[in-house]
Structures are given as structure tokens and as C-alpha cells.
Design a protein around this motif. Structure first.
Motif, PDB file in Angstrom:
ATOM      1  N   GLY A  22       0.815  -1.211   0.000  1.00  0.00           N
ATOM      2  CA  GLY A  22       0.000   0.000   0.000  1.00  0.00           C
ATOM      3  C   GLY A  22       0.841   1.250   0.000  1.00  0.00           C
ATOM      4  O   GLY A  22       0.517   2.242  -0.692  1.00  0.00           O
ATOM      5  N   ALA A  23       1.941   1.251   0.753  1.00  0.00           N
ATOM      6  CA  ALA A  23       2.838   2.405   0.744  1.00  0.00           C
ATOM      7  C   ALA A  23       3.500   2.575  -0.619  1.00  0.00           C
ATOM      8  O   ALA A  23       3.661   3.706  -1.110  1.00  0.00           O
ATOM      9  CB  ALA A  23       3.897   2.234   1.835  1.00  0.00           C
ATOM     10  N   ALA A  24       3.872   1.459  -1.253  1.00  0.00           N
ATOM     11  CA  ALA A  24       4.461   1.535  -2.593  1.00  0.00           C
ATOM     12  C   ALA A  24       3.457   2.089  -3.601  1.00  0.00           C
ATOM     13  O   ALA A  24       3.816   2.900  -4.471  1.00  0.00           O
ATOM     14  CB  ALA A  24       4.940   0.148  -3.030  1.00  0.00           C
ATOM     15  N   ALA A  25       2.199   1.663  -3.486  1.00  0.00           N
ATOM     16  CA  ALA A  25       1.168   2.191  -4.391  1.00  0.00           C
ATOM     17  C   ALA A  25       0.970   3.686  -4.172  1.00  0.00           C
ATOM     18  O   ALA A  25       0.730   4.442  -5.135  1.00  0.00           O
ATOM     19  CB  ALA A  25      -0.146   1.438  -4.159  1.00  0.00           C
ATOM     20  N   LEU A  50      12.085   1.363 -13.691  1.00  0.00           N
ATOM     21  CA  LEU A  50      11.698  -0.045 -13.799  1.00  0.00           C
ATOM     22  C   LEU A  50      10.421  -0.203 -14.598  1.00  0.00           C
ATOM     23  O   LEU A  50      10.216  -1.224 -15.276  1.00  0.00           O
ATOM     24  CB  LEU A  50      11.522  -0.629 -12.393  1.00  0.00           C
ATOM     25  CG  LEU A  50      11.270  -2.134 -12.292  1.00  0.00           C
ATOM     26  CD1 LEU A  50      12.453  -2.913 -12.860  1.00  0.00           C
ATOM     27  CD2 LEU A  50      11.019  -2.538 -10.848  1.00  0.00           C
ATOM     28  N   ARG A  51       9.558   0.794 -14.572  1.00  0.00           N
ATOM     29  CA  ARG A  51       8.272   0.732 -15.274  1.00  0.00           C
ATOM     30  C   ARG A  51       8.452   0.635 -16.788  1.00  0.00           C
ATOM     31  O   ARG A  51       7.584   0.113 -17.505  1.00  0.00           O
ATOM     32  CB  ARG A  51       7.455   1.990 -14.922  1.00  0.00           C
ATOM     33  CG  ARG A  51       6.047   2.020 -15.496  1.00  0.00           C
ATOM     34  CD  ARG A  51       5.124   1.126 -14.698  1.00  0.00           C
ATOM     35  NE  ARG A  51       3.806   1.072 -15.289  1.00  0.00           N
ATOM     36  CZ  ARG A  51       2.829   1.943 -15.040  1.00  0.00           C
ATOM     37  NH1 ARG A  51       3.046   2.947 -14.197  1.00  0.00           N
ATOM     38  NH2 ARG A  51       1.655   1.823 -15.594  1.00  0.00           N
ATOM     39  N   GLU A  52       9.603   1.071 -17.269  1.00  0.00           N
ATOM     40  CA  GLU A  52       9.850   1.046 -18.707  1.00  0.00           C
ATOM     41  C   GLU A  52       9.954  -0.383 -19.244  1.00  0.00           C
ATOM     42  O   GLU A  52       9.766  -0.611 -20.441  1.00  0.00           O
ATOM     43  CB  GLU A  52      11.145   1.813 -19.016  1.00  0.00           C
ATOM     44  CG  GLU A  52      11.047   3.308 -18.678  1.00  0.00           C
ATOM     45  CD  GLU A  52      12.366   4.020 -18.912  1.00  0.00           C
ATOM     46  OE1 GLU A  52      13.335   3.335 -19.317  1.00  0.00           O
ATOM     47  OE2 GLU A  52      12.423   5.236 -18.698  1.00  0.00           O
ATOM     48  N   SER A  97       8.545  -3.234 -17.334  1.00  0.00           N
ATOM     49  CA  SER A  97       7.656  -4.131 -16.607  1.00  0.00           C
ATOM     50  C   SER A  97       6.302  -3.458 -16.424  1.00  0.00           C
ATOM     51  O   SER A  97       6.129  -2.270 -16.708  1.00  0.00           O
ATOM     52  CB  SER A  97       8.265  -4.491 -15.251  1.00  0.00           C
ATOM     53  OG  SER A  97       7.514  -5.499 -14.618  1.00  0.00           O
ATOM     54  N   ASN A  98       5.322  -4.231 -15.916  1.00  0.00           N
ATOM     55  CA  ASN A  98       3.981  -3.681 -15.752  1.00  0.00           C
ATOM     56  C   ASN A  98       3.806  -3.061 -14.360  1.00  0.00           C
ATOM     57  O   ASN A  98       4.657  -3.203 -13.479  1.00  0.00           O
ATOM     58  CB  ASN A  98       2.915  -4.763 -15.991  1.00  0.00           C
ATOM     59  CG  ASN A  98       3.069  -5.962 -15.065  1.00  0.00           C
ATOM     60  OD1 ASN A  98       3.289  -5.818 -13.869  1.00  0.00           O
ATOM     61  ND2 ASN A  98       2.959  -7.158 -15.620  1.00  0.00           N
ATOM     62  N   TYR A  99       2.665  -2.394 -14.179  1.00  0.00           N
ATOM     63  CA  TYR A  99       2.442  -1.624 -12.951  1.00  0.00           C
ATOM     64  C   TYR A  99       2.428  -2.518 -11.717  1.00  0.00           C
ATOM     65  O   TYR A  99       3.005  -2.169 -10.677  1.00  0.00           O
ATOM     66  CB  TYR A  99       1.118  -0.870 -13.077  1.00  0.00           C
ATOM     67  CG  TYR A  99       0.746  -0.091 -11.836  1.00  0.00           C
ATOM     68  CD1 TYR A  99       1.250   1.187 -11.629  1.00  0.00           C
ATOM     69  CD2 TYR A  99      -0.110  -0.636 -10.876  1.00  0.00           C
ATOM     70  CE1 TYR A  99       0.911   1.915 -10.490  1.00  0.00           C
ATOM     71  CE2 TYR A  99      -0.450   0.071  -9.736  1.00  0.00           C
ATOM     72  CZ  TYR A  99       0.059   1.348  -9.554  1.00  0.00           C
ATOM     73  OH  TYR A  99      -0.278   2.054  -8.420  1.00  0.00           O
ATOM     74  N   ARG A 100       1.794  -3.669 -11.824  1.00  0.00           N
ATOM     75  CA  ARG A 100       1.674  -4.539 -10.652  1.00  0.00           C
ATOM     76  C   ARG A 100       3.030  -5.046 -10.183  1.00  0.00           C
ATOM     77  O   ARG A 100       3.327  -5.032  -8.981  1.00  0.00           O
ATOM     78  CB  ARG A 100       0.755  -5.716 -10.995  1.00  0.00           C
ATOM     79  CG  ARG A 100       0.477  -6.646  -9.837  1.00  0.00           C
ATOM     80  CD  ARG A 100      -0.509  -7.725 -10.252  1.00  0.00           C
ATOM     81  NE  ARG A 100      -0.777  -8.657  -9.164  1.00  0.00           N
ATOM     82  CZ  ARG A 100      -1.595  -9.694  -9.261  1.00  0.00           C
ATOM     83  NH1 ARG A 100      -2.230  -9.926 -10.406  1.00  0.00           N
ATOM     84  NH2 ARG A 100      -1.778 -10.492  -8.230  1.00  0.00           N
ATOM     85  N   ARG A 101       3.860  -5.490 -11.121  1.00  0.00           N
ATOM     86  CA  ARG A 101       5.177  -5.983 -10.740  1.00  0.00           C
ATOM     87  C   ARG A 101       6.061  -4.863 -10.220  1.00  0.00           C
ATOM     88  O   ARG A 101       6.860  -5.074  -9.292  1.00  0.00           O
ATOM     89  CB  ARG A 101       5.832  -6.664 -11.945  1.00  0.00           C
ATOM     90  CG  ARG A 101       5.170  -7.982 -12.334  1.00  0.00           C
ATOM     91  CD  ARG A 101       5.918  -8.663 -13.455  1.00  0.00           C
ATOM     92  NE  ARG A 101       5.332  -9.966 -13.761  1.00  0.00           N
ATOM     93  CZ  ARG A 101       5.782 -10.770 -14.708  1.00  0.00           C
ATOM     94  NH1 ARG A 101       6.831 -10.389 -15.456  1.00  0.00           N
ATOM     95  NH2 ARG A 101       5.203 -11.934 -14.926  1.00  0.00           N
ATOM     96  N   VAL A 102       5.933  -3.687 -10.795  1.00  0.00           N
ATOM     97  CA  VAL A 102       6.730  -2.549 -10.333  1.00  0.00           C
ATOM     98  C   VAL A 102       6.335  -2.170  -8.908  1.00  0.00           C
ATOM     99  O   VAL A 102       7.185  -1.870  -8.069  1.00  0.00           O
ATOM    100  CB  VAL A 102       6.560  -1.349 -11.285  1.00  0.00           C
ATOM    101  CG1 VAL A 102       7.193  -0.095 -10.702  1.00  0.00           C
ATOM    102  CG2 VAL A 102       7.194  -1.671 -12.631  1.00  0.00           C
ATOM    103  N   ALA A 137       7.855  -4.714  -6.619  1.00  0.00           N
ATOM    104  CA  ALA A 137       9.301  -4.482  -6.518  1.00  0.00           C
ATOM    105  C   ALA A 137       9.598  -3.248  -5.674  1.00  0.00           C
ATOM    106  O   ALA A 137      10.555  -3.224  -4.895  1.00  0.00           O
ATOM    107  CB  ALA A 137       9.904  -4.330  -7.912  1.00  0.00           C
ATOM    108  N   LEU A 138       8.764  -2.208  -5.809  1.00  0.00           N
ATOM    109  CA  LEU A 138       8.958  -1.003  -5.019  1.00  0.00           C
ATOM    110  C   LEU A 138       8.684  -1.267  -3.538  1.00  0.00           C
ATOM    111  O   LEU A 138       9.363  -0.719  -2.665  1.00  0.00           O
ATOM    112  CB  LEU A 138       8.039   0.107  -5.540  1.00  0.00           C
ATOM    113  CG  LEU A 138       8.147   1.463  -4.835  1.00  0.00           C
ATOM    114  CD1 LEU A 138       9.580   1.975  -4.878  1.00  0.00           C
ATOM    115  CD2 LEU A 138       7.199   2.466  -5.480  1.00  0.00           C
TER     116      LEU A 138
END
Length: 359
Positions: free
Chosen positions: A290-293, A312-314, A316-321, A324-325
Motif C-alpha cells: 500500500g505504501a508503494a502504491a 523499472l516501469r519502462e 515491466s507492468n504496474y503490478r510488478r513494479v 518491486a517497489l
């Protein structure tokens, strides 16, 4: 000569088994679940220095662990899921067999089955507060979901509310609209649930204020609050879940501790990387994600963590990023804790954040 003790803890009783180095049973007994009764039984067969005790993690087990360690016993607490697999080797599952299996586990399998770190009383109290808050949030969401469902069935809609006062105003307004438009009176169905949700919201507001004060006045958690996206709940949750940062030789290991690393399935020439392992505490993992989002949603302030995530978003997709965050966020928080430094969100100071942030 060492003696190996297995304790299978039930609701009110404890099954105890003592074995020698050769694995022979020296004694078995059914005792009351109190440290006094267990100590009296163990002292018949040796001193606290000669006894090594093994038991399964659990709320009652943690309490007994503190008591027995205070009395000088060496106590090992084993992870529940792995212990269950070890004990399932025996054909019959009984309390006595489980106690005997725990004695074998502490005698032979300490390097195989993961051990659980017993939290301090301070961390345990913080975890209890956070668990109660989580239950209240789930209770509130369920009640408001029931109200929202009743409105939708009659062509209405419940507007988002940010307080107990706002919730009552929005619900009563929508009840009136449905009655005027559809001729359906939902007062008897909705008002009792509204009162429960309203009381829950008021209590949650008090709980959140108290947790905010705790985080702001805490020497460690107050430093976590300097990280964009990290609020008092995430700070307290992370602190109470870790307890002792010295348990981690490398800060990078904390991601696996919270189950934020991919699982690997390999057999022969086949190797498949699956989703995250979801090991460790689910509540703290949810708080970190939640903090990463929240960091990903920031628009006005772009800090070093957001820059790392955007790069990293460049690929990979939003969920995986976001996952990872969350893992990177846990590493940074632990690094700050261990080093005693404060977080600097300026991207130009990326080199001063630490090796973990640059990796």
C-alpha cells in the motif's frame, strides 16, 4: 549430557516429552499450560542448563517461551507450517506423538526447520493494536458494502465518505432519494447497519490518532515517516514485524522475509519463476504494498524511490513494479534503521542512500 524436550501446547494442557541424546524417551506427561507446572516436571530430570526445549509457534507458546527463558531454559520456537510437515511423518497424530516429534525436531532438525524469533513485549503490543485495527477495518468495509449493495439493488449509489459524520449524511441522503424515486423505504434495513458502521468509524478515528502519536514519538518509526508514502501504520507495522534489525546480515534479505520475492520451480532443464512467495506476515506485506502504491500515485513530489520505480516501469507492468517497489521500500527502511541515518528523498543524492537502493 543434554536432554531434549518437546512441548505440544493445547488450549489448557501441554503434552511434554523428554529424550536423551540417543533418542530414547526418558519421560512423558500431560501438564497444565503454565510455566510453573512445566518447570516442576522438568526439574525432576535435570537442571535448566541441561535442557533444550522445542515447541511450535503460537500465542500460548510465545507466552510460555518468555516464561521458560526467564527461568534459564534454552527454548527454540519452530515455524508452524514446516513443523506440521515434520510431525506428519508419524502415522497417528496425537498430542503425545507430537510432543515426541518436537523433541526429535529440537534434537535433530534445528538446521532444517525454520525457527521463529520471539518478539519483545513492546513489539507484541504494537502488533496487537495493528491486528485489532485491521479487524475493525474489515468489519467496517463489510458493513458499508452491505449498505452499498442495498442501494445498488434499488438504483442508488453510496458516495465515498471520509468520516463517520460524512457517512451518515450520505446514507440518509441516498435513502431519501430512493424513497422519493422508487417508492422503496430502506430505513429499517440500512439504519441498524449504519449505526454499527458509524460507531466503528469513530473508534477507528481514535485508534488512528493514537497510532499517529505513537509513530511520531517513536525514535525509529519517526524516521520512517520521512519516506514519502510511508504513514504511521506502515512504520509501526514494519518496526513491530522486524523487532531486532540485527537478525538480518544483509538488508536485502528483508524482502524475502516478507514474501516479496519470486518463487522458483526448477526440475531438470525446466526453470519457472512464479509469483511472489507470500511468506512471512501478510499484514505487514499489505502495508508495504500500500505504501508503494501511494508512492506510485504521487504527482506533486517525485523522490528517489519514485525515480527508481519509473525506470523499472519502462520494462515491466504496474503490478510488478509496485511489488518491486514495496520490496525496495522494506530494504531502505531496514537500512535506515540499522545505519541510524535519515531518508533524503532528493534524487540528486541517490549515491548517499546506500548500496541497496542503487542495486
Amino acid at each position: 549430557m543434554k536432554q531434549w524436550v518437546g512441548l505440544d501446547i493445547g488450549a489448557d494442557t501441554v503434552s511434554a516429552c523428554i529424550k536423551d541424546d540417543a533418542g530414547c524417551v526418558l519421560a512423558k506427561a500431560e501438564l497444565m499450560a503454565s510455566d510453573e507446572d512445566i518447570t516442576k516436571f522438568l526439574l525432576r530430570y535435570g537442571s535448566s542448563e541441561s535442557m533444550v526445549v522445542g515447541l511450535e509457534a503460537g500465542s500460548t507458546g510465545i507466552h510460555l517461551t518468555r516464561k521458560l527463558r526467564h527461568r534459564g531454559y534454552q527454548v527454540h520456537v519452530f515455524e508452524t507450517r514446516q513443523t506440521s510437515k515434520f510431525l506428519s511423518i508419524r502415522q497417528n497424530k496425537t498430542d503425545g506423538n507430537d510432543a515426541e516429534g518436537l523433541a526429535d525436531l529440537v534434537r535433530l532438525g534445528r538446521g532444517v526447520v525454520a525457527e521463529v524469533s520471539v518478539k519483545s513485549v513492546e513489539c507484541q503490543l504494537l502488533r496487537s493494536k495493528l491486528v485489532v485495527r485491521q479487524k475493525l477495518v474489515s468489519h467496517r468495509m463489510a458493513g458499508e458494502g452491505a449498505i452499498r449493495s442495498a442501494f445498488r439493488l434499488n438504483g442508488g449509489k453510496l458516495e465515498r465518505s471520509y468520516s463517520a459524520v460524512g457517512l451518515r449524511r450520505n446514507v440518509l441522503s441516498e435513502v431519501k432519494k430512493i424513497k422519493d424515486r422508487e417508492g422503496v423505504d430502506l430505513t429499517e434495513d440500512v439504519l441498524p447497519v449504519l449505526e454499527i458502521c458509524e460507531a466503528t468509524r469513530r473508534h477507528l478515528e481514535r485508534v488512528d490518532r493514537n497510532l499517529m502519536k505513537l509513530a511520531e514519538n517513536h525514535p525509529i518509526c519517526s524516521r520512517f515517516l520521512a519516506i514519502p508514502g510511508v504513514g504511521p501504520i506502515t512504520a509501526l507495522s514494519f518496526y513491530s514485524a522486524i523487532g531486532d534489525p540485527a537478525r538480518f546480515k544483509r538488508s536485502a534479505d528483508v524482502g524475502a522475509y516478507f514474501g516479496l520475492v519470486p518463487r522458483l520451480k526448477q526440475s531438470g532443464g525446466t526453470s519457472v519463476r512464479c509469483g511472489i512467495s507470500k511468506m512471512g506476515n501478510a499484514m505487514t506485506r499489505t502495508h508495504l504494498v500500500g505504501a508503494a502504491a501511494a508512492i506510485m500515485r504521487q504527482k506533486s513530489e517525485v523522490g528517489v524511490l519514485r525515480v527508481w520505480a519509473d525506470n523499472l516501469r519502462e520494462r515491466s507492468n504496474y503490478r510488478r513494479v509496485t511489488t518491486a517497489l514495496a520490496r525496495k521500500l522494506a530494504v531502505v527502511m531496514l537500512s535506515i534503521w540499522k545505519s541510524g541515518q535519515t531518508f533524503d528523498p532528493n534524487p540528486r543524492d541517490l549515491d548517499t542512500i546506500g548500496k541497496e537502493l542503487r542495486s
